[in-house]
Design a protein around this motif. Sequence first.
Motif, PDB file in Angstrom:
ATOM      1  N   UNK A  67       0.685  -1.072   0.145  1.00  0.00           N
ATOM      2  CA  UNK A  67      -0.184  -0.002  -0.067  1.00  0.00           C
ATOM      3  C   UNK A  67       0.977   1.030  -0.037  1.00  0.00           C
ATOM      4  N   UNK A  68       2.275   0.933  -0.051  1.00  0.00           N
ATOM      5  CA  UNK A  68       2.572   2.223  -0.075  1.00  0.00           C
ATOM      6  C   UNK A  68       3.393   3.391  -1.597  1.00  0.00           C
ATOM      7  N   UNK A  69       2.431   3.587  -1.258  1.00  0.00           N
ATOM      8  CA  UNK A  69       2.574   4.797  -2.629  1.00  0.00           C
ATOM      9  C   UNK A  69       4.159   5.905  -2.959  1.00  0.00           C
ATOM     10  N   UNK A  70       4.101   5.910  -4.248  1.00  0.00           N
ATOM     11  CA  UNK A  70       5.909   6.584  -4.877  1.00  0.00           C
ATOM     12  C   UNK A  70       5.238   7.540  -6.133  1.00  0.00           C
ATOM     13  N   UNK A  71       4.311   8.676  -5.860  1.00  0.00           N
ATOM     14  CA  UNK A  71       4.094   9.411  -7.174  1.00  0.00           C
ATOM     15  C   UNK A  71       4.909  10.087  -8.123  1.00  0.00           C
ATOM     16  N   UNK A  72       6.767   9.624  -7.525  1.00  0.00           N
ATOM     17  CA  UNK A  72       7.619   9.914  -8.687  1.00  0.00           C
ATOM     18  C   UNK A  72       7.547   8.580  -9.253  1.00  0.00           C
ATOM     19  N   UNK A  73       7.270   7.667  -8.658  1.00  0.00           N
ATOM     20  CA  UNK A  73       7.757   6.527  -9.485  1.00  0.00           C
ATOM     21  C   UNK A  73       6.568   5.933 -10.050  1.00  0.00           C
ATOM     22  N   UNK A  75       4.090   4.475 -12.314  1.00  0.00           N
ATOM     23  CA  UNK A  75       3.925   3.614 -13.641  1.00  0.00           C
ATOM     24  C   UNK A  75       5.073   3.488 -14.530  1.00  0.00           C
ATOM     25  N   UNK A  76       6.396   2.604 -13.528  1.00  0.00           N
ATOM     26  CA  UNK A  76       7.527   2.149 -14.077  1.00  0.00           C
ATOM     27  C   UNK A  76       7.527   1.052 -14.930  1.00  0.00           C
ATOM     28  N   UNK A  77       8.356   0.474 -15.821  1.00  0.00           N
ATOM     29  CA  UNK A  77       7.931  -0.918 -16.504  1.00  0.00           C
ATOM     30  C   UNK A  77       9.017  -1.863 -15.605  1.00  0.00           C
ATOM     31  N   UNK A  78       8.852  -2.554 -15.729  1.00  0.00           N
ATOM     32  CA  UNK A  78       9.537  -4.179 -15.241  1.00  0.00           C
ATOM     33  C   UNK A  78      10.920  -4.059 -15.177  1.00  0.00           C
ATOM     34  N   UNK A  79      11.229  -4.505 -13.954  1.00  0.00           N
ATOM     35  CA  UNK A  79      13.034  -4.063 -13.672  1.00  0.00           C
ATOM     36  C   UNK A  79      13.623  -2.622 -13.383  1.00  0.00           C
ATOM     37  N   UNK A  80      12.164  -2.378 -13.520  1.00  0.00           N
ATOM     38  CA  UNK A  80      13.211  -0.591 -12.456  1.00  0.00           C
ATOM     39  C   UNK A  80      13.338  -0.652 -11.235  1.00  0.00           C
ATOM     40  N   UNK A  81      14.010   0.140 -11.159  1.00  0.00           N
ATOM     41  CA  UNK A  81      15.490   0.476  -9.913  1.00  0.00           C
ATOM     42  C   UNK A  81      14.788  -1.061  -9.123  1.00  0.00           C
ATOM     43  N   UNK A  82      14.729  -1.088  -8.106  1.00  0.00           N
ATOM     44  CA  UNK A  82      14.396  -2.588  -7.438  1.00  0.00           C
ATOM     45  C   UNK A  82      12.741  -2.969  -7.412  1.00  0.00           C
ATOM     46  N   UNK A  83      12.265  -2.567  -8.039  1.00  0.00           N
ATOM     47  CA  UNK A  83      10.407  -3.049  -8.614  1.00  0.00           C
ATOM     48  C   UNK A  83      10.908  -3.994  -9.704  1.00  0.00           C
ATOM     49  N   UNK A  84      10.813  -5.140  -9.240  1.00  0.00           N
ATOM     50  CA  UNK A  84      10.599  -6.246  -9.884  1.00  0.00           C
ATOM     51  C   UNK A  84      10.030  -6.166 -11.291  1.00  0.00           C
ATOM     52  N   UNK A  91       2.373   4.305  -7.585  1.00  0.00           N
ATOM     53  CA  UNK A  91       3.356   4.251  -7.731  1.00  0.00           C
ATOM     54  C   UNK A  91       3.906   2.658  -6.771  1.00  0.00           C
ATOM     55  N   UNK A  92       2.807   1.889  -6.089  1.00  0.00           N
ATOM     56  CA  UNK A  92       3.286   1.034  -5.630  1.00  0.00           C
ATOM     57  C   UNK A  92       3.948  -0.300  -6.358  1.00  0.00           C
ATOM     58  N   UNK A  93       4.545  -1.101  -5.400  1.00  0.00           N
ATOM     59  CA  UNK A  93       5.548  -2.643  -6.121  1.00  0.00           C
ATOM     60  C   UNK A  93       4.387  -3.156  -6.616  1.00  0.00           C
ATOM     61  N   UNK A  94       4.677  -3.315  -8.300  1.00  0.00           N
ATOM     62  CA  UNK A  94       3.515  -4.642  -8.017  1.00  0.00           C
ATOM     63  C   UNK A  94       3.815  -5.632  -7.798  1.00  0.00           C
ATOM     64  N   UNK A  95       5.369  -6.369  -7.796  1.00  0.00           N
ATOM     65  CA  UNK A  95       5.455  -7.237  -7.428  1.00  0.00           C
ATOM     66  C   UNK A  95       4.986  -7.667  -5.399  1.00  0.00           C
ATOM     67  N   UNK A 267      -1.662   2.141 -22.535  1.00  0.00           N
ATOM     68  CA  UNK A 267      -1.479   2.139 -23.485  1.00  0.00           C
ATOM     69  C   UNK A 267      -0.117   3.110 -23.004  1.00  0.00           C
ATOM     70  N   UNK A 268       0.120   3.840 -21.360  1.00  0.00           N
ATOM     71  CA  UNK A 268       0.998   3.801 -21.331  1.00  0.00           C
ATOM     72  C   UNK A 268       2.541   2.842 -20.463  1.00  0.00           C
ATOM     73  N   UNK A 269       1.634   1.677 -20.100  1.00  0.00           N
ATOM     74  CA  UNK A 269       2.396   0.965 -19.584  1.00  0.00           C
ATOM     75  C   UNK A 269       1.453  -0.765 -19.841  1.00  0.00           C
ATOM     76  N   UNK A 270       1.306  -0.822 -20.845  1.00  0.00           N
ATOM     77  CA  UNK A 270       0.582  -2.375 -20.561  1.00  0.00           C
ATOM     78  C   UNK A 270       1.023  -2.825 -20.326  1.00  0.00           C
TER      79      UNK A 270
END
Length: 302
Positions: A67-73, A75-84, A91-95, A267-270
């Motif tokens: 539930x931890x949000x991060x507006x600067x992160x 819709x980041x793609x797979x493999x972005x930083x430590x977001x697997x 900005x919540x971790x999809x994993x 459409x931004x990150x399918x």
Amino acid sequence: MSNATTSVPSGLDAGGLDQLSPDVRSYWQMVGFRLRHDPVTLFFGAVILFVILAAIFAPLIAPKDPTLTSMIDRLKPIGYKDYLLGTDELGRDMTSRLIWGARSSLLMGLMPVVFALLIGGALGVIAGYVGGKTNMVIMRIMDVFYAFPSILLAVAISGAMGGGMLNGLISLTIVFIPPMCRIAETATTQVRGLDFVEAARATGGGTGSIIVTHILGNVLAPVFVYASGMVSVSILLASGLSFLGLGVAPPTPDWGLMLSTLRQAIYMNPIVCALPGVAILITSLSFNMVSDGLRQAMDVKL
């Protein structure tokens, strides 16, 4: 005088039941033998076990707070930083959300089927064994529910009750009771006229003892196989309720709810937006394949 010897079925001295001939195996030993030699069922069973273990141990294996949000992160793609597996629209971790979402999705998929199996199975066995007016009343009530498509009935009941996880569980349970009752009633009707049931009646056996001792053992297999197949349907229906806002409420992670909140960003990150759908597909397909394997393993005609 010749020494007497006792013959031992071939394979016992080698250990295990795999070498025993079918004539000396019990029914459940044969079912286990078939399942152990069915690689497809074993594979999809392992997938289900993996999902269940991930849901149980979510607090230990989830890398971040779901539930931890991060507006600067966002819709980041797979493999972005430590977001697997990337991040969602907040900005919540999809994993972490996929792992935690397995809990609510499995709960909404399994519990309605279990409750429907107990309630519908009991009603079906009673209707099939007693027959007469009891059968007519129970089965006509079940037929009323058959007049409505499953998804529409679930949406109508859940919407009338106000949505939420508990109301979603109740609505899905009500939807699954009629087919469970029908399967149990059909199997019981086929068994109640057999010789061993008639013999039990002739010796003064009571209705309860006959049902427990002679009926349930023969009705359990088809009902259980059908119930295992309904789990995949339950997962899909529960995800649909959450997608429509009638199931799990945010911010609780749930695969159907995640699909709903991510649909505007497709459409931004399918790829990231499709991940909850992939999880639903794999889990429901696995339950469906295991159900098919159980049906073949429990089929006495094979």
